[in-house]
Design a protein around this motif. Structure first.
Motif, short mmCIF file in Angstrom:
data_model
loop_
_atom_site.label_atom_id
_atom_site.label_comp_id
_atom_site.label_asym_id
_atom_site.label_seq_id
_atom_site.Cartn_x
_atom_site.Cartn_y
_atom_site.Cartn_z
N LEU A 53 0.65 -1.23 -0.03
CA LEU A 53 -0.07 0.06 0.15
C LEU A 53 0.70 1.26 0.10
CD1 LEU A 53 -2.60 1.51 0.16
CD2 LEU A 53 -2.77 1.13 2.90
N ILE A 54 1.91 1.07 0.90
CA ILE A 54 2.73 2.62 1.05
C ILE A 54 3.46 2.64 -0.28
CG2 ILE A 54 4.37 3.62 2.26
CD1 ILE A 54 1.91 3.30 3.86
N GLY A 55 4.07 1.47 -0.76
CA GLY A 55 4.86 1.69 -2.08
C GLY A 55 4.04 2.19 -3.27
N GLY A 56 2.84 1.67 -3.17
CA GLY A 56 1.72 2.20 -4.36
C GLY A 56 1.43 3.69 -4.03
N ILE A 57 1.03 3.95 -2.86
CA ILE A 57 0.87 5.62 -2.76
C ILE A 57 2.12 6.25 -3.09
CG2 ILE A 57 0.53 7.19 -1.16
CD1 ILE A 57 -1.16 5.15 0.44
N SER A 58 3.34 5.98 -2.85
CA SER A 58 4.63 6.65 -3.35
C SER A 58 4.83 6.71 -4.86
CB SER A 58 5.71 5.98 -2.47
OG SER A 58 5.53 5.90 -1.38
N LEU A 59 4.27 5.62 -5.31
CA LEU A 59 4.55 5.40 -7.02
C LEU A 59 3.70 6.54 -7.35
CD1 LEU A 59 5.72 4.24 -9.37
CD2 LEU A 59 4.04 2.72 -9.30
N ILE A 60 2.46 6.39 -7.14
CA ILE A 60 1.45 7.48 -7.90
C ILE A 60 1.93 8.88 -7.25
CG2 ILE A 60 -0.97 8.14 -7.56
CD1 ILE A 60 -1.71 5.36 -6.85
N VAL A 61 2.18 9.33 -6.18
CA VAL A 61 2.38 10.58 -5.55
C VAL A 61 3.78 11.08 -6.40
CG1 VAL A 61 3.07 12.25 -3.84
CG2 VAL A 61 1.27 10.37 -3.48
N GLY A 62 4.79 10.21 -6.44
CA GLY A 62 5.93 10.68 -6.89
C GLY A 62 5.93 10.71 -8.43
N THR A 63 4.97 9.88 -9.31
CA THR A 63 5.05 10.19 -10.53
C THR A 63 4.02 11.39 -11.11
OG1 THR A 63 4.86 7.78 -10.79
CG2 THR A 63 4.39 9.01 -12.73
N ILE A 64 2.73 11.53 -10.15
CA ILE A 64 2.09 12.66 -10.52
C ILE A 64 2.93 14.21 -10.32
CG2 ILE A 64 0.40 13.93 -9.99
CD1 ILE A 64 -1.18 11.34 -9.24
N ILE A 65 3.47 14.17 -9.17
CA ILE A 65 4.14 15.67 -8.85
C ILE A 65 5.46 15.67 -9.62
CG2 ILE A 65 4.91 17.15 -7.21
CD1 ILE A 65 3.43 16.00 -5.17
N GLY A 66 5.34 16.63 -10.57
CA GLY A 66 6.51 16.85 -11.38
C GLY A 66 6.66 18.34 -11.75
N TYR A 125 -1.51 16.40 -13.12
CA TYR A 125 -2.01 15.33 -12.87
C TYR A 125 -1.94 14.15 -13.16
CZ TYR A 125 -5.02 17.70 -9.45
OH TYR A 125 -5.59 18.74 -8.29
N ASP A 126 -1.13 14.13 -14.75
CA ASP A 126 -0.92 13.04 -15.23
C ASP A 126 0.14 11.95 -14.41
OD1 ASP A 126 -1.19 11.76 -18.00
OD2 ASP A 126 0.78 11.50 -17.94
N GLY A 127 -0.25 10.86 -14.55
CA GLY A 127 0.51 9.79 -13.82
C GLY A 127 -0.47 8.98 -12.79
N TRP A 128 -1.66 9.54 -12.64
CA TRP A 128 -2.69 8.75 -11.80
C TRP A 128 -2.89 7.57 -12.30
CZ3 TRP A 128 -6.51 7.10 -14.75
CH2 TRP A 128 -6.98 7.71 -15.76
N ASN A 129 -2.42 7.02 -13.43
CA ASN A 129 -2.78 5.47 -13.85
C ASN A 129 -1.66 4.88 -13.73
OD1 ASN A 129 -1.80 7.52 -15.77
ND2 ASN A 129 -2.31 5.93 -17.31
N ASN A 130 -0.48 5.18 -13.30
CA ASN A 130 0.86 4.74 -13.48
C ASN A 130 0.94 3.30 -12.58
OD1 ASN A 130 1.74 6.40 -15.27
ND2 ASN A 130 3.69 6.76 -14.27
N LEU A 131 0.16 3.03 -11.52
CA LEU A 131 0.28 1.93 -10.53
C LEU A 131 -0.26 0.86 -11.60
CD1 LEU A 131 0.88 1.07 -7.87
CD2 LEU A 131 -1.42 1.40 -7.05
N ILE A 169 -5.91 7.25 -2.06
CA ILE A 169 -5.31 8.15 -1.28
C ILE A 169 -4.01 8.86 -2.07
CG2 ILE A 169 -3.51 7.79 0.64
CD1 ILE A 169 -4.80 5.28 1.57
N GLY A 170 -3.61 8.31 -2.93
CA GLY A 170 -2.50 8.95 -3.90
C GLY A 170 -3.15 10.35 -4.16
N VAL A 171 -4.12 10.09 -5.26
CA VAL A 171 -4.68 11.34 -5.86
C VAL A 171 -5.44 12.16 -5.01
CG1 VAL A 171 -6.59 11.87 -7.74
CG2 VAL A 171 -5.27 9.66 -7.96
N ALA A 172 -6.04 11.81 -3.87
CA ALA A 172 -6.67 12.63 -2.92
C ALA A 172 -5.39 13.75 -2.37
CB ALA A 172 -7.27 12.14 -1.91
N LEU A 173 -4.24 12.96 -2.07
CA LEU A 173 -3.16 13.68 -1.45
C LEU A 173 -2.63 14.66 -2.52
CD1 LEU A 173 -1.09 14.06 0.88
CD2 LEU A 173 0.23 12.27 -0.10
#
Length: 499
Positions: free
Chosen positions: A48-61, A247-253, A273-277
C-alpha cells in the motif's frame, strides 16, 4: 543472419536476473551468453505505502510549477482556476477508480495496452502503443525539460527569454538523462530518489509560506474571485488540459499490476489516497501562489515558483528555483526511465523492430529503447513550445484514457461472468467517459487548432505502419540489427512470462 544477430539472449537488472549457461560462440563467450534454465517471475513487492509513493512521486513533476499560469489565463478568474484544479483532481480520481476495476479484472501489467488488447484486439492496442511511444512519452519529456530550461534561465534575468538558448538547455538535459539511463539502472534510480525529495521540499516550502501569508492578511485575490470568468466551453476544456497535465501519472500503478501485493485491496486504496493527497497539495500550492502575487503578476511570470520565492523568501529565494530544477530534472528522469521501458516492451511484443528490446551486454540497460525515446523528445523540443506541447499531449492522452474506460464498459458484457473483486456503479465509468469526450471534442468544435489535427494524424497514422510491418512483417532488418548489435554491444533479453 537471424534477428538475434551476434549475441545470444542475456538477462540483467531490468526486471530479470543473470542465469548461468553455456558459451555458444567466440563472440558469445566474450560477453557471457547464456542458456536460460528457469522462467523469471515478477515478485509482488509493491504494498500500500509503495503504491501511494509511486502514484504521488509520478504525478508531482513540473506541471504544478508551469500549469498555474495557463489555467489562470484561460479561466479568466481565480475562483474558476481553483475549481479547475480541484475538478481535475476529482476527474483523476474517477479515472483511477475505473483503472482499479480494470487492474483487478485484467491482471496484467502494461496498463492501457493490456486492457485495450483484451477488449478491442491488437490493432487498437498497437495504436495506443504507437502514440505512447511517438507522442505521449516523448512530449512529456520535452515539456518537463523545457520547464527545466525556463528555471535555469531565471538565474540569468538580464538575458531575457530567448528561445534558442532555452531549447539548447532543454536538449542538454535530455541528452544527460539519456546517458545516465543508458549507463546504469541503479544510477537512474538514485537520481530519482534524490530529486523526488527535492520536489517535496519545494512544495512544502510553498504551502507553508502561503499559510503564513494568509495569516498576515494576504487574501485580496480571493475577494470577488469569479470576476472575469470565461464562458467559453472550449477555453474551459483547454484550462482542464493545463491542470490535468499536472495530474498525469494517476494511472501509473496499473503498469505494475503483477507486482502489487494483494492488488484487490491495495490497488484501489493506493489510487484513492494518492490522488486525494496530490489534489490537496495542488490546491494549496495554487492558493499560496496567489497570496504572494496578484493575478496579473502571476500571468506575467515566466517562472511562477521563482517569483513566489522572491516575494516570500527574500534573500533565501535561491533555494526554491534550485529545488524546482531538481524536481523537473527528476521528473524527466522518471519519464525517460518508464518511457524507455514502453519501447522495450513494444519491441519485445513485435510492435517495433526487435532490436528495440535489446539490452547492453555489459551495462544491462535497454539502451536502444532509451536512445529512441530521447531522440523523439529532442525533435519535439525543436518544433514546439510548452503551451503547444501541453495541448498536444493532453488531447492524445485523454483520447486514449476515454477509449480505455470504454473498454471497461465493453468488458461488462464480454466478461460478465468473470468474478470481479471491484465493480463500480456504472455511472462512474460513464461519467468519466463523457468528461473525456468533452475534453477531446470541445476544443476542436469551438476553436480548431492545428496541433489537434497533428495529434489525430498521429493516432490514425499508426495503421500505415501496423499493416505492412506488424501484420504482414514485410520489413527485414537483419543486417541493421546485426550492425547495431556490434556497434552498441546489445543483445536480446529474455522474454517475460505472460499471465
Amino acid at each position: 543472419m537471424s534477428g538475434h544477430g551476434v549475441y545470444e539472449k542475456l538477462t540483467g537488472d531490468n526486471g530479470v536476473r543473470h542465469r548461468k549457461g553455456e558459451e555458444t560462440s567466440d563472440q558469445g563467450s566474450q560477453y557471457g551468453s547464456v542458456v536460460i534454465e528457469n522462467e523469471v517471475e515478477l515478485k509482488k513487492e509493491v504494498g500500500l505505502i509503495g503504491g501511494i509513493s509511486l502514484i504521488v512521486g509520478t504525478i508531482i513533476g513540473s506541471g504544478i510549477f508551469i500549469s498555474p499560469k495557463g489555467v489562470l489565463q484561460m479561466t479568466g478568474s481565480v475562483g474558476l482556476s481553483l475549481i479547475v484544479w480541484a475538478g481535475s483532481g476529482v476527474l483523476a480520481m474517477l479515472g483511477s477508480l475505473c483503472y482499479s476495476e480494470l487492474g483487478t479484472l485484467v491482471k496484467q501489467s502494461g496498463g492501457e495496452y493490456a486492457y485495450l488488447n483484451e477488449a478491442f484486439g491488437p490493432i487498437v492496442a498497437f495504436l495506443y502503443a504507437w502514440n505512447s511511444i511517438i507522442v505521449i512519452r516523448p512530449s512529456s519529456i520535452a515539456i518537463i525539460c523545457l520547464t527545466f530550461a525556463e528555471y535555469v534561465e531565471s538565474f540569468f534575468p538580464s538575458c531575457g527569454t530567448p528561445q534558442i538558448p532555452m531549447k539548447i538547455v532543454a536538449a542538454a538535459a535530455i541528452v544527460t538523462l539519456m546517458i545516465v539511463n543508458s549507463l546504469s539502472v541503479k544510477a537512474a534510480a538514485r537520481v530519482q530518489i534524490l530529486f523526488t525529495a527535492a520536489k517535496l521540499i519545494a512544495l512544502g516550502i510553498i504551502i507553508v509560506g502561503g499559510i503564513v501569508k494568509m495569516a498576515q492578511g494576504s487574501t485580496s485575490e480571493f475577494k470577488d474571485s469569479f470576476k472575469g470568468t470565461t464562458k467559453s466551453p472550449s477555453i474551459i476544456a483547454l484550462a482542464f488540459y493545463q491542470a490535468l497535465w499536472a495530474y498525469d501519472g494517476w494511472n501509473n500503478l496499473n503498469y505494475v499490476t503483477e507486482e502489487i501485493d494483494k492488488p484487490e485491496k491495495n490497488l484501489p486504496r493506493a489510487n484513492i489516497i494518492g490522488v486525494a493527497l496530490v489534489t490537496v497539495v495542488y490546491v494549496l500550492t495554487n492558493i499560496s501562489y496567489l497570496t504572494a502575487m496578484t493575478s496579473a503578476e502571476l500571468l506575467k511570470s515566466s517562472a511562477v515558483a521563482v517569483t513566489w520565492g522572491d516575494r516570500v523568501l527574500g534573500s533565501a529565494a535561491t533555494i526554491l528555483p534550485v529545488a524546482v530544477l531538481f524536481s523537473t530534472y527528476g521528473s524527466a528522469n522518471g519519464t525517460v526511465f518508464s518511457g524507455g521501458r514502453v519501447v522495450f516492451v513494444a519491441g519485445r511484443a513485435g510492435h517495433l523492430p526487435e532490436f528495440m528490446s535489446y539490452i547492453h551486454v555489459k551495462l544491462l540497460t535497454p539502451m536502444p529503447s532509451i536512445i529512441f525515446t530521447c531522440s523523439i523528445a529532442l525533435i519535439m523540443i525543436g518544433i514546439s513550445n510548452i503551451s503547444t506541447l501541453v495541448d498536444f499531449f493532453s488531447f492524445t492522452a485523454w483520447l486514449f484514457y476515454g477509449v480505455t474506460v470504454a473498454s471497461l464498459l465493453v468488458m461488462r458484457f464480454t466478461k460478465k461472468n468473470e468474478k470481479r473483486v471491484i465493480k463500480l456503479p456504472i455511472v462512474i465509468p460513464i461519467l468519466f467517459l463523457l468528461c473525456a469526450i468533452y475534453l477531446v471534442i470541445a476544443p476542436i468544435v469551438e476553436d480548431p487548432q492545428i496541433q489537434f489535427l497533428y495529434a489525430a494524424i498521429f493516432v490514425v497514422g499508426g495503421l500505415v505502419f501496423y499493416i505492412p510491418f506488424v501484420h504482414f512483417k514485410i520489413l527485414k532488418i537483419d543486417t541493421i540489427t546485426t550492425w547495431l548489435q556490434m556497434f552498441l554491444e546489445i543483445a536480446p533479453s529474455q522474454h517475460m512470462p505472460e499471465n
